[in-house]
Design a protein around this motif. Structure first.
Motif, short mmCIF file in Angstrom:
data_model
loop_
_atom_site.label_atom_id
_atom_site.label_comp_id
_atom_site.label_asym_id
_atom_site.label_seq_id
_atom_site.Cartn_x
_atom_site.Cartn_y
_atom_site.Cartn_z
N ILE A 9 4.32 1.00 -11.43
CA ILE A 9 3.38 0.72 -10.24
C ILE A 9 4.27 0.04 -9.19
N LEU A 10 4.79 -1.16 -9.67
CA LEU A 10 5.45 -2.00 -8.85
C LEU A 10 6.79 -1.67 -8.29
N LYS A 11 7.44 -0.69 -9.27
CA LYS A 11 8.81 -0.09 -8.65
C LYS A 11 8.35 1.13 -7.38
N LEU A 12 7.38 1.40 -7.32
CA LEU A 12 7.05 2.20 -6.29
C LEU A 12 6.67 1.56 -5.14
N LEU A 13 6.24 0.17 -5.06
CA LEU A 13 5.81 -0.51 -3.83
C LEU A 13 6.81 -1.33 -3.15
N PRO A 14 6.84 -1.16 -1.71
CA PRO A 14 7.56 -2.04 -1.28
C PRO A 14 6.54 -3.49 -0.74
N GLY A 15 7.12 -4.29 0.19
CA GLY A 15 6.19 -5.46 0.39
C GLY A 15 7.23 -6.35 1.35
N MET A 16 6.42 -7.17 2.05
CA MET A 16 7.20 -8.11 2.91
C MET A 16 8.00 -8.92 2.31
N ARG A 17 7.90 -9.12 1.15
CA ARG A 17 8.66 -10.02 0.24
C ARG A 17 8.61 -9.29 -1.16
N SER A 31 -4.88 -6.43 -9.90
CA SER A 31 -5.18 -6.06 -8.57
C SER A 31 -4.00 -6.11 -7.83
N VAL A 32 -3.24 -5.43 -7.21
CA VAL A 32 -1.81 -5.37 -6.43
C VAL A 32 -2.39 -5.16 -4.90
N HIS A 33 -1.65 -5.99 -4.24
CA HIS A 33 -1.90 -5.91 -2.78
C HIS A 33 -0.47 -5.79 -2.29
N THR A 34 -0.14 -4.97 -1.04
CA THR A 34 1.02 -4.89 -0.52
C THR A 34 0.86 -4.05 0.82
N VAL A 35 2.20 -4.08 1.28
CA VAL A 35 2.04 -3.21 2.64
C VAL A 35 3.02 -2.16 2.66
N ILE A 36 2.50 -0.87 3.21
CA ILE A 36 3.21 0.29 3.16
C ILE A 36 3.67 0.71 4.40
N ASN A 37 4.75 1.26 4.87
CA ASN A 37 4.99 2.10 6.10
C ASN A 37 4.32 3.19 6.10
N LYS A 38 3.52 3.22 7.30
CA LYS A 38 2.63 4.35 7.48
C LYS A 38 3.38 5.74 7.49
N ASP A 39 4.59 5.80 7.80
CA ASP A 39 5.34 7.16 7.57
C ASP A 39 5.38 7.70 6.26
N LYS A 40 5.54 6.75 5.31
CA LYS A 40 5.81 6.91 3.78
C LYS A 40 4.47 6.75 3.01
N PHE A 41 3.28 6.69 3.82
CA PHE A 41 2.10 6.20 3.03
C PHE A 41 1.49 7.35 2.05
N TRP A 42 1.33 8.72 2.63
CA TRP A 42 0.95 9.71 1.70
C TRP A 42 1.67 9.81 0.38
N GLU A 43 3.10 10.07 0.81
CA GLU A 43 4.01 9.96 -0.33
C GLU A 43 3.87 9.01 -1.38
N VAL A 44 3.84 7.70 -1.03
CA VAL A 44 3.60 6.73 -1.82
C VAL A 44 2.32 6.64 -2.64
N ILE A 45 1.11 7.11 -1.97
CA ILE A 45 0.12 7.11 -2.67
C ILE A 45 -0.32 8.27 -3.87
N ASP A 46 0.46 9.16 -3.54
CA ASP A 46 0.48 10.39 -4.35
C ASP A 46 1.28 9.82 -5.69
N GLU A 47 2.44 9.39 -5.53
CA GLU A 47 3.04 8.93 -6.48
C GLU A 47 2.35 7.62 -7.49
N LEU A 48 1.48 6.77 -6.78
CA LEU A 48 0.83 5.77 -7.26
C LEU A 48 -0.18 6.26 -8.19
N LYS A 49 -1.16 7.30 -7.59
CA LYS A 49 -2.03 8.17 -8.70
C LYS A 49 -1.48 8.79 -9.76
N LEU A 50 -0.34 9.16 -9.76
CA LEU A 50 0.21 9.67 -10.75
C LEU A 50 0.59 8.86 -12.13
#
Length: 285
Positions: A228-236, A250-269
């Motif tokens: 999961i962490l490999k899929l997630l960007p963050g400010m740092r 619990s994981v907290h991060t920030v995602i660019n809105k243009d890549k949002f749905w792509e990342v969410i789909d991968e996270l669920k998988l």
């Protein structure tokens, strides 16, 4: 007290969007109906409400220090004026259009034709680069009607959705340039006002960054945490906190809105659950 002088469009969509970004930057402006000049209550700023086409000259003369203006207007009337920031709203394009029934193959079809436009300098420069010579009719206002009344064979105008062209039986055939609102700066701005501009730009960048981002919280099984962490960007980097239930984090991060749905789909998988998405008001980097 020194104040920075900013010009914004007197009326129209750009006026509304300009006031909105200033508001989001924490700048409260006291202005009444039909007022042409106003002051901010909590920031050293004076606001001038001007006709869009007049703003480049006010910047050139140093009457105002900065302006929120369409990039297309600067290209047409203020090529010598510096752009400090692209603002990402009021996006449009400057395009050539012809009547729907006219066959069109390439820009060479405009050779010797009559073109109605409010952007003569932009058209001349574009045609020059394409080796095309045309007869330009300069119109200030609704140029879309020109082909319908026999004044022109085609037009050059700004296009957003294309609905105005459609209603006037026209079709877009060449995109000459793409435009958005920008923060323009007078070359005559004083050093003291440059300091105020830096503070304003800092706020604007925080607002723009927030608009491009979403705050994401999710629950992750610890045995899938690495994937999961490999899929997630963050400010740092993402923040990981243990949950009360053993084996989960619990994981907290920030995602660019243009890549949002792509990342969410991968996270669920890979096993992420309970994904929450929140808007961000400001992002100070």
């Amino acid at each position: 007290m020194t104040k920075i002088r900013i010009a914004i469009q007197k009326s129209g969509r750009l006026n509304k969007d300009s006031l909105e970004i200033l508001k989001n930057c924490g700048v409260s402006i006291d202005n009444g109906k039909d007022q042409l000049k106003a002051s901010a209550r909590n920031f050293p700023m004076e606001v001038f409400y001007l006709r869009n086409g007049d703003i480049p000259q006010y910047l050139r003369d140093g009457v105002v220090d900065i302006a929120i203006i369409g990039e297309n207007v600067l290209i047409e009337k203020g090529g010598d004026i510096d752009i400090a920031e692209k603002l990402g709203f009021s996006k449009c394009r400057v395009s050539l259009a012809v009547p729907k029934e006219v066959e069109y193959n390439s820009v060479q079809d405009f050779q010797g034709k009559r073109i109605a436009t409010s952007y003569p300098n932009t058209v001349k420069e574009y045609f020059k680069g394409k080796g095309v010579e045309a007869d330009l009719h300069i119109i200030n206002g609704s140029v879309e009607i020109a082909p319908n009344i026999g004044l022109a064979d085609g037009i050059c105008d700004i296009v957003s959705s294309g609905s105005t062209l459609f209603k006037n039986n026209l079709r877009e055939v060449e995109v000459m340039l793409k435009s958005e609102a920008v923060l323009a700066v007078s070359q005559k701005i004083s050093e003291e006002r440059k300091t105020i501009l830096s503070k304003l730009q800092f706020r604007i960048k925080s607002v723009l960054q927030a608009r491009q981002s979403k705050y994401v919280l999710l629950n992750a099984p610890n045995d899938s945490l690495e994937s999961i962490l490999k899929l997630l960007p963050g400010m740092r980097s993402p923040t990981v906190l243990p949950l009360a239930e053993e084996g989960w984090s619990s994981v907290h991060t920030v995602i660019n809105k243009d890549k949002f749905w792509e990342v969410i789909d991968e996270l669920k998988l890979v096993g992420a659950e309970g994904i929450l998405v929140c808007p961000i008001e400001k992002m100070v980097l």
